[in-house]
Design a protein around this motif. Structure first.
Motif, mmCIF file in Angstrom:
data_model
loop_
_atom_site.group_PDB
_atom_site.id
_atom_site.type_symbol
_atom_site.label_atom_id
_atom_site.label_comp_id
_atom_site.label_asym_id
_atom_site.label_seq_id
_atom_site.Cartn_x
_atom_site.Cartn_y
_atom_site.Cartn_z
ATOM 1 N N GLN A 254 -2.546 8.916 -5.330
ATOM 2 C CA GLN A 254 -1.585 8.565 -6.380
ATOM 3 C C GLN A 254 -0.456 9.589 -6.482
ATOM 4 O O GLN A 254 0.694 9.227 -6.725
ATOM 5 C CB GLN A 254 -2.272 8.399 -7.724
ATOM 6 N N SER A 255 -0.784 10.853 -6.231
ATOM 7 C CA SER A 255 0.296 11.831 -6.362
ATOM 8 C C SER A 255 1.266 11.686 -5.194
ATOM 9 O O SER A 255 2.475 11.851 -5.345
ATOM 10 C CB SER A 255 -0.273 13.240 -6.493
ATOM 11 N N ARG B 2 0.828 0.233 -9.443
ATOM 12 C CA ARG B 2 1.571 -0.976 -9.090
ATOM 13 C C ARG B 2 1.664 -1.119 -7.560
ATOM 14 O O ARG B 2 1.434 -2.189 -6.993
ATOM 15 C CB ARG B 2 2.974 -0.883 -9.704
ATOM 16 N N LEU B 3 1.982 -0.007 -6.889
ATOM 17 C CA LEU B 3 2.139 -0.051 -5.431
ATOM 18 C C LEU B 3 0.817 -0.379 -4.741
ATOM 19 O O LEU B 3 0.775 -1.148 -3.790
ATOM 20 C CB LEU B 3 2.671 1.291 -4.918
ATOM 21 N N LEU C 61 -4.761 -3.180 -2.693
ATOM 22 C CA LEU C 61 -5.840 -2.204 -2.852
ATOM 23 C C LEU C 61 -6.168 -2.043 -4.332
ATOM 24 O O LEU C 61 -5.337 -2.288 -5.206
ATOM 25 C CB LEU C 61 -5.432 -0.843 -2.280
ATOM 26 N N ASP C 62 -7.381 -1.613 -4.575
ATOM 27 C CA ASP C 62 -7.839 -1.317 -5.921
ATOM 28 C C ASP C 62 -7.083 -0.081 -6.443
ATOM 29 O O ASP C 62 -7.074 0.949 -5.792
ATOM 30 C CB ASP C 62 -9.342 -1.021 -5.830
ATOM 31 N N PRO C 63 -6.456 -0.175 -7.627
ATOM 32 C CA PRO C 63 -5.703 0.988 -8.138
ATOM 33 C C PRO C 63 -6.572 2.234 -8.302
ATOM 34 O O PRO C 63 -6.056 3.348 -8.298
ATOM 35 C CB PRO C 63 -5.178 0.519 -9.497
ATOM 36 N N LEU D 252 1.729 2.300 3.902
ATOM 37 C CA LEU D 252 2.705 1.245 3.644
ATOM 38 C C LEU D 252 3.202 1.326 2.196
ATOM 39 O O LEU D 252 4.402 1.229 1.931
ATOM 40 C CB LEU D 252 2.083 -0.126 3.931
ATOM 41 N N ALA D 253 2.264 1.525 1.267
ATOM 42 C CA ALA D 253 2.662 1.637 -0.136
ATOM 43 C C ALA D 253 3.628 2.793 -0.320
ATOM 44 O O ALA D 253 4.589 2.707 -1.085
ATOM 45 C CB ALA D 253 1.427 1.838 -1.015
ATOM 46 N N ARG D 254 3.396 3.865 0.412
ATOM 47 C CA ARG D 254 4.298 4.995 0.270
ATOM 48 C C ARG D 254 5.688 4.661 0.804
ATOM 49 O O ARG D 254 6.696 5.113 0.280
ATOM 50 C CB ARG D 254 3.741 6.222 0.973
ATOM 51 N N CYS D 255 5.731 3.870 1.895
ATOM 52 C CA CYS D 255 7.027 3.435 2.413
ATOM 53 C C CYS D 255 7.750 2.574 1.377
ATOM 54 O O CYS D 255 8.974 2.603 1.263
ATOM 55 C CB CYS D 255 6.850 2.605 3.673
#
Ligand code: SF4
Lengths: 578, 334
Positions: A367-368, A383-384, A390-392, A412-415
């Protein structure tokens, strides 16, 4: 060559169990739950299954080379002799004289500080008692037997001086030095380009026939398995579930459906006449590439290693400088941007890499990492994570606590965190296996549609591109040689594109003759000349003029561009529908 | 190879030059007149000036710097203020014993490092592994002076096996050459062992981690699958590769050992550089301090240069270029 006759019983495995004792968690995890396996001399069997099903562990157990912390029980008999002595002398004898192993990563399977010839000769001296010179010349003839183009030179080379395909040949030669009755090949071509894969597989098949060598071929690729073998054993959850004769193994259907036809949106990223070269060398990694990426659409770059696809991707994202040409992002020249503008533009173009483990900081919680990348200060991680399916709750984990597929989705979420308009995905699924691969691909497709993202998908694997990409550009020697819709079926005309398609396991299964008749010599790389067609020298259709003049990229039909005047009249290859 | 070698050597020479200058300026820019430390206060101004000239302390800073460089280039490191003789003479006497001590300790340490790493890696988690680690870490965490004192107390005072200090017996001058060297070796045992034992665990743990890494590689599995014996796999394929990163570490360790030698030499009364340095510091004999500082610095540069050379020689991946070709494994960057 071996002293066994066809039909002799080689290997008999009964009720093989392997447990892994995890000392950190203090519990035992079963990996194999009663594997039974019989192999006769000269027989070829494939072991197929998803990763984690225990197929590699089976191979290691058969060789008596389980890592520490793994125990086995059951019965393993080699040529009628039960291998059960605790100090491992029988195993070692069996390994030296009867069992051979080749592995997936040919770079990692050779000692980097020993000459290739010495590694082959080492086993010869040990097992055949040859002296130094005898062993060296025997090593040379083994290297010739594995079809290395220049055995003398290869023998004197260190592994890093050889290409992937050549390394795998060296490893094969070193294994043949023990004159094995059974060759265990654990994903021997997974790390190789498709055309090299085909050559190596054909070589293994021929060696097995010539030497009456049995084969245990381990692979995750259902379409590859029957190519080399008489029988296919399906493994899952540490057991062999069923065994089928190879001829009865169905062709695995492609999961992909035809891509949507290109829509008429205006491009967000435009590359004009882009060239990249390294270290002032005159050979460009990328030469004069034109490309347009439109919102909500994917363009695929198809090519083998060294074709320039990765360099092109990096150049488009502004990570390496162009030698010439321009890249414009929403009308702004990326090469001219400076300071704050450049930083904003960089955030607009994100890159997703092959190895998600390498691109995430191992000491940063998911998350960070995500919040840092979003840069808005608010908590965007949950949200991402939901967006990539994926499970938050995974946000609290560290990268190593995730599976490969999960890691790639986090990457991918980070992108996505900085809300880019362009995503460049460089081999995003090559490190993943079947199911995770499909998951990531369909995710990419969905997000592309939802966010109106322009996607550039780079891969060596046609099946990754097919069905997502409205347009596929085939690259070779730094140039785009053909550009066509990424349809199923895929109908290329360029001789190089066709060679690629014909090397696909799927095509080989369709037409077994296609590859049995092929020669086994490795193809030469692209020619060093900068003028002329990059395929000149390897091309079945070539004319003398091809070496002197580079043919232009010409439109041959709607959305289909081709850089080869000779192939224009050719019939599209017969190719499978799925 | 040749261009690399030239640039690497040029780099080392530049470093040594910077070092020489730094040593000069640090000492000269320190507050106070160095002359005060040598001459009595009641000396008249004329005599002071004479003294100043003789010691090379006259003229501006840059002039002095120029003279110091020139003298150094001629192998002249000035005069010791305390002993009234050339510094080079003092160093020449001390260098032999120090080299004997450090090189012996170094070799001993290398053997200990390799042996203990092999034991720890192959006997992982077994009693022998724990024993080696326990002993090694204990020695590693004890300060050199304490370790030296304990060794003297135990092996010399209590057991009387080895002499307590010096590098030869008082009557050594009457020995034959062979006897004389035997006598020196006898004196060498305690200080060399102290040095080696006190420092081996650091590199050993590093090597063990490297060895664990290497032994998990595919080429080890492939070599074993070819029926090679465990011993051959361990030495020829395992250790050979694991030793590569150790080269750099041991290159940096050489000067460290010199630092350790400083303390050990003083405790054992070993007539080497360490003792010379300490005595010079106490006596504020700054030409000697400058010279020994310089020498230690040079040892650092030489150590790391040698390590680089050795690494390049031992690792073909650095020595030989990759072959450019297109048929490659996918993981090669394209
Ligand atoms: S232009 Fe010539 S060499 Fe190039 S692909 Fe066509 S036929 Fe082959």
């Amino acid at each position: 060559m071996t002293d066994t006759k066809p039909g002799d019983r080689l290997l008999q495995v009964r009720d093989l169990h392997v447990d892994h004792f995890d000392s950190q968690q203090g519990r035992r995890r079963p990996l194999l739950n009663g594997v039974n396996l019989d192999l006769e001399a000269g027989q070829a069997m494939a072991l197929v299954g998803p990763s984690g099903c225990g197929k590699s562990i089976t191979a290691r157990a058969l060789l008596g080379l389980l890592p520490t912390g793994f125990d086995w029980r059951g019965q393993i008999a080699w040529k009628g002799q039960t291998l059960n002595d605790p100090d491992g002398a029988l195993w070692r004898q069996a390994r030296g004289k009867g069992l051979g192993l080749i592995l997936q990563e040919p770079q990692a399977s050779l000692n980097p500080v020993m000459r290739a010839g010495d590694q082959v000769a080492e086993a010869l001296r040990l097992h055949r008692g040859l002296n130094r010179e005898e062993a060296w010349s025997a090593a040379l003839s083994l290297l010739a037997e594995t079809q290395l183009p220049d055995p003398h030179r290869a023998a004197r080379s260190f592994p890093h001086q050889l290409s992937g395909g050549m390394r795998q040949r060296v490893l094969l030669a070193a294994t043949l030095a023990c004159d094995p009755d059974l060759l265990i090949a654990d994903e021997p071509t997974t790390a190789l380009d498709v055309s090299v894969q085909k050559e190596i597989l054909a070589l293994i098949r021929r060696l097995c026939r010539d030497r009456n060598m049995a084969l245990l071929f381990i692979t995750h690729d259902l379409n590859l398995a029957p190519l080399l073998t008489d029988q296919v054993a399906f493994m899952s959850e540490g057991r062999i579930k069923k065994v089928l004769p190879s001829a009865q193994v169905p062709l695995l259907p492609s999961a992909r459906k035809p891509a949507a036809p290109p829509a008429g949106k205006s491009p967000i990223l435009r590359a004009a006449d882009v060239s990249v070269s390294y270290g002032g060398s005159e050979n460009s990694a990328v030469s004069s590439v034109e490309l347009e990426l439109r919102p909500g659409q994917a363009v695929g770059l198809l090519g083998e290693s060294g074709c320039g696809k990765t360099s092109l991707g990096r150049a488009l994202s502004g990570q390496i400088a162009l030698t010439s040409g321009t890249v414009t992002l929403a009308g702004n020249d990326l090469g001219k941007a400076r300071g704050a503008q450049l930083r904003t533009m960089r955030r607009q173009v994100q890159m997703l890499f092959q190895d998600p483990g390498g691109s995430l900081d191992p000491r940063q919680r998911v998350q960070s990492a995500l919040n840092e990348a979003s840069g808005t200060g608010e908590d965007a991680a949950a949200r991402l994570l939901v967006e990539v399916g994926l499970d938050p709750d995974l946000g609290r984990r560290y990268p190593h606590q995730l599976s490969g597929g999960q890691r790639q989705r986090v990457a991918l979420a980070r992108c996505l965190a900085p809300s880019p308009s362009v995503l460049i995905a460089d081999e995003p699924t090559s490190a993943l296996d079947g199911e995770a691969q499909n998951l990531v691909l369909s995710l990419l497709e969905r997000i592309m549609g939802q966010r109106g993202l322009a996607l550039l998908l780079i891969s060596h694997d046609l099946e990754v591109l097919q069905g997502i990409c409205a347009e596929v550009k085939v690259m070779f020697g730094g140039r785009v040689v053909e550009s066509l819709p990424g349809d199923v079926p895929f109908l290329p005309l360029h001789p190089y594109s066709r060679k690629l398609v014909q090397a696909l396991p799927r095509t080989l299964r369709e037409d077994m003759n296609l590859w049995v008749q092929q020669d086994f010599l490795p193809s030469a790389g692209p020619p060093v000349t900068s003028s002329g067609c990059p395929h000149f020298g390897n091309c079945p259709l070539q004319k003398p003029i091809c070496g002197k003049e580079l043919p232009p990229l010409k439109m041959v039909s709607k959305n289909h561009w081709l850089r080869c005047p000779e192939a224009e009249a050719e019939e599209p290859p017969h190719f499978i529908d799925t | 190879m040749l261009p690399w070698l030239t640039s690497r050597l040029a780099q080392s020479l530049l470093l040594i030059f910077i070092l020489v200058s730094a040593v000069f300026f640090v000492v000269r820019l320190a507050p106070g007149d160095p002359l005060d430390q040598v001459v009595e206060e009641e000396l008249g101004p004329a005599d002071r000036e004479l003294m100043r000239q003789r010691l090379g302390l006259d003229g501006g800073l840059w002039q002095q710097y120029g003279r110091w460089l020139e003298a150094l280039a001629h192998g002249d490191m000035g005069h010791s203020l305390r002993q009234q003789r050339p510094v080079t003479e003092i160093l020449a006497e001390a260098l032999g014993p120090t080299l004997l001590l450090t090189l012996t300790a170094y070799s001993l340490q290398l053997i200990l490092v390799i042996a203990s790493a092999l034991v720890m890696s192959t006997r992982r988690g077994q009693p022998l592994d724990h024993a080696v680690q326990g002993i090694g870490l204990t020695f590693y965490s004890l300060p050199f002076f304490w370790l030296s004192l304990m060794f003297v107390l135990l092996f010399s005072r209590q057991l009387g096996w080895f002499p307590a200090g010096g590098w030869e017996s008082p009557d050594a001058a009457f020995y034959s050459l062979g006897e004389r060297w035997l006598d020196r070796l006898h004196h060498l045992v305690l200080p060399a062992t102290t040095l080696a034992l006190g420092a081996f665990m650091g590199p050993a743990r590093y090597l063990r981690a490297g060895l664990d890494d290497v032994l998990a590689q595919d080429y080890i599995l492939a070599a074993r699958a070819r029926g090679l014996s465990n011993r051959r796999v361990l030495w020829r394929h395992g250790l050979r590769n694991a030793l590569l990163p150790l080269i750099t570490l041991m290159g940096m360790w050489l000067p460290n050992l010199l630092g350790g030698a400083l303390v050990v030499e003083v405790v054992f009364g070993w007539p080497g550089m360490g003792r010379v340095t300490i005595e010079a510091i106490w006596a504020r004999d700054y030409p000697v301090v400058m010279a020994t500082t310089l020498l230690t610095g040079v040892a650092v540069v030489v150590g790391s240069t040698l390590a680089d050379l050795l690494y390049r020689w031992a690792d073909p991946r650095l020595r030989l270029p990759d072959m450019a070709d297109s048929e490659g494994s996918r993981r090669d960057a394209s």
